[in-house]
Design an enzyme around this catalytic site. Structure first.
Site, PDB file in Angstrom:
ATOM      1  N   ARG A 105     -37.496 -10.329   6.445  1.00 52.39           N
ATOM      2  CA  ARG A 105     -36.519 -10.753   5.442  1.00 52.39           C
ATOM      3  C   ARG A 105     -37.209 -10.951   4.101  1.00 52.39           C
ATOM      4  NH1 ARG A 105     -32.332 -15.500   6.837  1.00 52.39           N
ATOM      5  NH2 ARG A 105     -34.071 -16.678   6.019  1.00 52.39           N
ATOM      6  N   THR A 109     -34.206 -12.766  -1.422  1.00 51.77           N
ATOM      7  CA  THR A 109     -32.812 -12.355  -1.237  1.00 51.77           C
ATOM      8  C   THR A 109     -32.304 -12.590   0.187  1.00 51.77           C
ATOM      9  OG1 THR A 109     -33.488 -10.146  -0.561  1.00 51.77           O
ATOM     10  CG2 THR A 109     -33.140 -10.502  -2.912  1.00 51.77           C
ATOM     11  N   ASP A 201     -39.172 -21.443  11.365  1.00 53.90           N
ATOM     12  CA  ASP A 201     -39.411 -20.002  11.356  1.00 53.90           C
ATOM     13  C   ASP A 201     -40.059 -19.614  12.684  1.00 53.90           C
ATOM     14  OD1 ASP A 201     -40.820 -17.476  11.077  1.00 53.90           O
ATOM     15  OD2 ASP A 201     -40.381 -17.607   8.942  1.00 53.90           O
ATOM     16  N   ASP A 204     -43.476 -17.630  12.596  1.00 50.84           N
ATOM     17  CA  ASP A 204     -44.629 -18.467  12.238  1.00 50.84           C
ATOM     18  C   ASP A 204     -45.000 -19.411  13.372  1.00 50.84           C
ATOM     19  OD1 ASP A 204     -45.045 -17.373   9.734  1.00 50.84           O
ATOM     20  OD2 ASP A 204     -43.634 -18.742   8.751  1.00 50.84           O
TER      21      ASP A 204
HETATM   22  C1  PRP Z   1     -36.716 -13.843  11.039  1.00 48.12           C
HETATM   23  C2  PRP Z   1     -36.154 -13.775  12.449  1.00 48.12           C
HETATM   24  C3  PRP Z   1     -35.151 -12.670  12.351  1.00 48.12           C
HETATM   25  C4  PRP Z   1     -34.618 -12.824  10.950  1.00 48.12           C
HETATM   26  C5  PRP Z   1     -33.325 -13.588  11.011  1.00 48.12           C
HETATM   27  O1  PRP Z   1     -37.689 -12.877  10.891  1.00 48.12           O
HETATM   28  O2  PRP Z   1     -37.108 -13.573  13.429  1.00 48.12           O
HETATM   29  O3  PRP Z   1     -35.701 -11.378  12.527  1.00 48.12           O
HETATM   30  O4  PRP Z   1     -35.596 -13.574  10.213  1.00 48.12           O
HETATM   31  O5  PRP Z   1     -32.727 -13.614   9.790  1.00 48.12           O
HETATM   32  P1  PRP Z   1     -31.385 -12.839   9.431  1.00 48.12           P
HETATM   33  O6  PRP Z   1     -30.440 -13.017  10.556  1.00 48.12           O
HETATM   34  O7  PRP Z   1     -30.920 -13.559   8.186  1.00 48.12           O
HETATM   35  O8  PRP Z   1     -31.718 -11.410   9.161  1.00 48.12           O
HETATM   36  P2  PRP Z   1     -38.650 -12.816   9.602  1.00 48.12           P
HETATM   37  O9  PRP Z   1     -38.027 -12.052   8.506  1.00 48.12           O
HETATM   38  O10 PRP Z   1     -39.073 -14.213   9.259  1.00 48.12           O
HETATM   39  O11 PRP Z   1     -39.862 -11.959  10.085  1.00 48.12           O
HETATM   40  P3  PRP Z   1     -40.929 -12.234  11.254  1.00 48.12           P
HETATM   41  O12 PRP Z   1     -40.224 -11.934  12.538  1.00 48.12           O
HETATM   42  O13 PRP Z   1     -41.994 -11.271  10.929  1.00 48.12           O
HETATM   43  O14 PRP Z   1     -41.375 -13.670  11.184  1.00 48.12           O
END
Ligand code: PRP
Length: 212
Positions: A105, A109, A201, A204
């Protein structure tokens, strides 16, 4: 909440592991292990109706009827956090295929950015289990569902530790054929589009990396 498309599992063991996952003071090793256990419980519910065919097995004492799984199943972890759900699902489905899709993400945004796609051009699986501990705005899951539908997967199921109601409603509205298996449905997102109360998160916390 449980209806024919959204299964929020109401098992005391799921509630127990969810409490550990939500707790900000839970150390990494325990967070991972609680995610592992909850994912296995979710996996049991998400595979309740898999097709089987009859066969016969010979025990040390006699022949008896037995079942063989017939569906071709793909696990589709959304990198990175979805990797935390792969091992427990493979414990249940050791013959499943694992297909990786990478999204993160954008922090400003909150919209997903694709960075990895390892689906083959042909021969989609019968059932895809999309693995991601969190469904927040639903942006990431909706991109993955769209990609799997385009690949030709007839049966797509999302397995997630926590979903936010607004994101869940969004994906359900857009993809009426998809089913969801979640440990909890939280009511809202904060200004940064994090699930509240949520778990922080997941990526993390699984990989022991500092939050942005
Ligand atoms: C997090 C989570 C999902 C997403 C959820 O990943 O694991 O994939 O955000 O958000 P959304 O429903 O608003 O799209 P992140 O982008 O933090 O990446 P990561 O898995 O690498 O930590």
């Amino acid at each position: 909440m449980t209806n024919e498309r959204v299964h929020c599992i109401a098992h005391p063991l799921a509630a127990h592991h969810l409490r550990i996952i939500r707790d900000a003071s839970t150390p990494t090793w325990q967070f991972r292990s609680a995610v592992d256990r909850l994912a296995m419980l979710l996996g049991v519910y998400a595979t309740e109706d898999l097709k089987t065919r009859e066969t016969v097995v010979t025990t040390p004492l006699a022949k008896t009827a037995a079942q063989v799984l017939t569906d071709r199943i793909g696990l589709v972890p959304i990198l990175r956090a979805g990797l935390g759900l792969v091992d427990p699902l493979l414990q249940l489905l050791p013959e499943a295929e694992v297909w990786h899709l990478g999204l993160y993400r954008n922090e400003e945004t909150a919209t997903p950015v694709r960075y990895y796609d390892k689906l083959p051009a042909t021969s989609p699986v019968d059932i895809a289990l999309v693995l991601d501990p969190m469904l927040a705005t639903g942006g990431s899951v909706r991109l993955v569902v769209e990609r799997l539908a385009q690949w030709g997967v007839p049966d797509i199921r999302v397995v997630s530790v926590i979903a936010a109601q607004p994101g869940l409603d969004r994906v359900r509205g857009e993809f009426p054929q998809v089913r969801f298996f979640v440990g909890a449905i939280d009511p809202e997102l904060n200004a940064r589009q994090f699930i509240v109360p949520g778990l922080g998160d997941a990526g993390d916390r699984i990989f022991n990396t500092p939050s942005a």
